[in-house]
Design an enzyme around this catalytic site. Structure first.
Site, PDB file in Angstrom:
ATOM      1  N   ASN A  29       0.868  -1.177   0.000  1.00 49.21           N
ATOM      2  CA  ASN A  29       0.000   0.000   0.000  1.00 49.21           C
ATOM      3  C   ASN A  29       0.906   1.228   0.000  1.00 49.21           C
ATOM      4  O   ASN A  29       1.515   1.543   1.013  1.00 49.21           O
ATOM      5  CB  ASN A  29      -0.897  -0.023   1.248  1.00 49.21           C
ATOM      6  CG  ASN A  29      -1.704   1.257   1.387  1.00 49.21           C
ATOM      7  OD1 ASN A  29      -1.777   2.068   0.457  1.00 49.21           O
ATOM      8  ND2 ASN A  29      -2.311   1.437   2.547  1.00 49.21           N
ATOM      9  N   LYS A  69       0.120   4.289  -0.294  1.00 54.39           N
ATOM     10  CA  LYS A  69      -0.485   5.494   0.302  1.00 54.39           C
ATOM     11  C   LYS A  69      -0.240   6.694  -0.623  1.00 54.39           C
ATOM     12  O   LYS A  69      -0.205   6.520  -1.837  1.00 54.39           O
ATOM     13  CB  LYS A  69       0.056   5.709   1.725  1.00 54.39           C
ATOM     14  CG  LYS A  69      -0.078   4.430   2.566  1.00 54.39           C
ATOM     15  CD  LYS A  69       0.170   4.621   4.027  1.00 54.39           C
ATOM     16  CE  LYS A  69       0.003   3.284   4.744  1.00 54.39           C
ATOM     17  NZ  LYS A  69       0.134   3.394   6.197  1.00 54.39           N
ATOM     18  N   HIS A 118      -9.286   1.481   5.004  1.00 54.27           N
ATOM     19  CA  HIS A 118      -8.001   1.694   5.676  1.00 54.27           C
ATOM     20  C   HIS A 118      -8.196   2.666   6.846  1.00 54.27           C
ATOM     21  O   HIS A 118      -8.986   3.606   6.748  1.00 54.27           O
ATOM     22  CB  HIS A 118      -6.956   2.234   4.688  1.00 54.27           C
ATOM     23  CG  HIS A 118      -5.576   2.155   5.252  1.00 54.27           C
ATOM     24  ND1 HIS A 118      -5.107   3.085   6.149  1.00 54.27           N
ATOM     25  CD2 HIS A 118      -4.596   1.234   5.108  1.00 54.27           C
ATOM     26  CE1 HIS A 118      -3.874   2.746   6.510  1.00 54.27           C
ATOM     27  NE2 HIS A 118      -3.544   1.623   5.894  1.00 54.27           N
ATOM     28  N   GLU A 124      -6.535   5.062   7.825  1.00 50.03           N
ATOM     29  CA  GLU A 124      -6.306   6.478   7.493  1.00 50.03           C
ATOM     30  C   GLU A 124      -7.540   7.079   6.828  1.00 50.03           C
ATOM     31  O   GLU A 124      -7.850   8.252   7.018  1.00 50.03           O
ATOM     32  CB  GLU A 124      -5.051   6.598   6.613  1.00 50.03           C
ATOM     33  CG  GLU A 124      -3.788   6.352   7.443  1.00 50.03           C
ATOM     34  CD  GLU A 124      -2.656   5.659   6.707  1.00 50.03           C
ATOM     35  OE1 GLU A 124      -2.656   5.650   5.460  1.00 50.03           O
ATOM     36  OE2 GLU A 124      -1.771   5.107   7.400  1.00 50.03           O
ATOM     37  N   GLU A 170      -4.989  -4.673  10.655  1.00 53.68           N
ATOM     38  CA  GLU A 170      -3.963  -3.653  10.858  1.00 53.68           C
ATOM     39  C   GLU A 170      -4.230  -2.897  12.163  1.00 53.68           C
ATOM     40  O   GLU A 170      -5.040  -1.966  12.181  1.00 53.68           O
ATOM     41  CB  GLU A 170      -3.985  -2.647   9.698  1.00 53.68           C
ATOM     42  CG  GLU A 170      -3.726  -3.267   8.345  1.00 53.68           C
ATOM     43  CD  GLU A 170      -3.172  -2.240   7.355  1.00 53.68           C
ATOM     44  OE1 GLU A 170      -2.141  -2.544   6.736  1.00 53.68           O
ATOM     45  OE2 GLU A 170      -3.745  -1.145   7.212  1.00 53.68           O
ATOM     46  N   GLY A 194       3.052   2.489  10.745  1.00 53.31           N
ATOM     47  CA  GLY A 194       4.021   3.572  10.579  1.00 53.31           C
ATOM     48  C   GLY A 194       4.751   3.945  11.865  1.00 53.31           C
ATOM     49  O   GLY A 194       5.404   4.981  11.942  1.00 53.31           O
ATOM     50  N   SER A 235       3.883  -1.912  10.233  1.00 48.33           N
ATOM     51  CA  SER A 235       5.341  -1.985  10.393  1.00 48.33           C
ATOM     52  C   SER A 235       5.928  -3.331   9.977  1.00 48.33           C
ATOM     53  O   SER A 235       6.882  -3.817  10.595  1.00 48.33           O
ATOM     54  CB  SER A 235       5.748  -1.628  11.828  1.00 48.33           C
ATOM     55  OG  SER A 235       5.370  -0.295  12.127  1.00 48.33           O
TER      56      SER A 235
HETATM   57  P1  13P Z   1       3.380   0.570   7.558  1.00 49.75           P
HETATM   58  O1  13P Z   1       3.870  -0.728   6.971  1.00 49.75           O
HETATM   59  O2  13P Z   1       4.097   1.766   7.021  1.00 49.75           O
HETATM   60  O3  13P Z   1       3.307   0.514   9.050  1.00 49.75           O
HETATM   61  O4  13P Z   1       1.858   0.745   7.034  1.00 49.75           O
HETATM   62  C1  13P Z   1       0.978  -0.297   7.169  1.00 49.75           C
HETATM   63  C2  13P Z   1      -0.266   0.026   6.431  1.00 49.75           C
HETATM   64  O5  13P Z   1      -1.007   0.917   6.815  1.00 49.75           O
HETATM   65  C3  13P Z   1      -0.557  -0.733   5.212  1.00 49.75           C
HETATM   66  O6  13P Z   1      -1.849  -0.489   4.760  1.00 49.75           O
END
Ligand code: 13P
Length: 251
Positions: free
Chosen positions: A9, A11, A97, A99, A169, A175, A215
């Site tokens: 992903n 983003k 997601h 976010e 997640e 992150g 992560s």
């Molecule tokens: P990270 O791997 O950067 O922690 O992000 C995970 C994520 O949100 C994947 O959709």
């Protein structure tokens, strides 16, 4: 047997030019010998370029989008329809997601409409669910995540559901460099599978792929993938570097 599924992903990262450079480098090193399903989910503006490189270089990589609107067309400024994605060979759509839930107020009800629209259009959802740190510390994480799952799958057909991927997640692991322990991640993935068995059947639950995200990096992927209910990963930051993403795929 569930086939491992590793998805990146990206983003809000990567222009279309950076996307082409990434895929060319990745394809060169990767050699089309994947034993697992692999997808990259670039921003909408890079999908067309990604499709071109994937086709021209004959890469065994699927394309995913990071979101989709549930209507087919019309006056929805700024939104992207299922047909627009299908025209670019997109196969997967990330939905729900954290976010999008946090910054764009997406609710389980809206996500449920999107899940159904994805299936109506013969695309495959990657449905993200996961708890905040407060919820985990209060010990209500299973109840919360299973609630999200149930609401997002409301009236989704049995024939469709085998094609869903669930991405667990935990928000506190996204992150942050903090990964859930592989036991905790597996525990939640088992609870998700048990709920799918209850809602549909154990055959369906055994066929559905459940990814862990938060992560994920080359150093922790093997341990996560050794867990019986973790079938892959949804990778954020570490999917932006071809070498790291390759190391994850080659765990
Ligand atoms: P990270 O791997 O950067 O922690 O992000 C995970 C994520 O949100 C994947 O959709």
């Amino acid at each position: 047997m569930r086939k491992v599924f590793i998805a990146g992903n990206w983003k809000m990262n990567m222009t279309h030019l950076e996307t082409m450079k990434f895929l060319e480098e990745f394809g060169f090193k990767f050699g089309n010998k994947n034993k697992c399903d692999i997808a990259v989910c670039p921003p909408f503006t890079a999908l067309r370029s990604a499709m071109t490189v994937i086709n021209d270089d004959n890469l065994e990589i699927k394309l995913g989008a990071q979101n989709m609107y549930f209507e087919t067309k019309g006056a929805f400024t700024g939104e992207i329809s299922p047909d627009m994605l299908k025209a670019l060979n997109v196969e997967y759509v990330i939905l729900g997601h954290s976010e999008r839930r946090q910054y764009f107020n997406e609710t389980d009800k809206l996500i449920n409409k999107k899940v159904k629209a994805v299936f109506e259009n013969k695309l495959k959802p990657i449905l993200c669910i996961g708890e905040t740190i407060d919820i985990r510390e209060s010990g209500r994480e299973k109840e919360f995540v299973i609630g999200q799952l149930t609401d997002c799958l409301d009236s989704v057909d049995r024939e469709d559901i085998v094609n869903i991927t669930i991405a667990y997640e935990p928000i506190w692991a996204i992150g942050t460099g903090k990964t859930a322990t592989s036991e905790d991640a597996n525990n939640m993935c088992s609870a998700i599978r048990a709920k799918i068995a209850e809602l549909y059947s154990s055959d369906v639950a055994n066929a559905v792929r459940i990814q862990y995200g938060g992560s994920v990096k080359p150093s922790n992927i093997s341990e996560l993938m050794n867990m019986p209910d973790i079938d892959g990963a949804l990778v954020g930051g570490a999917s932006l570097k071809a070498d790291d993403f390759l190391a994850i795929i080659n765990y």
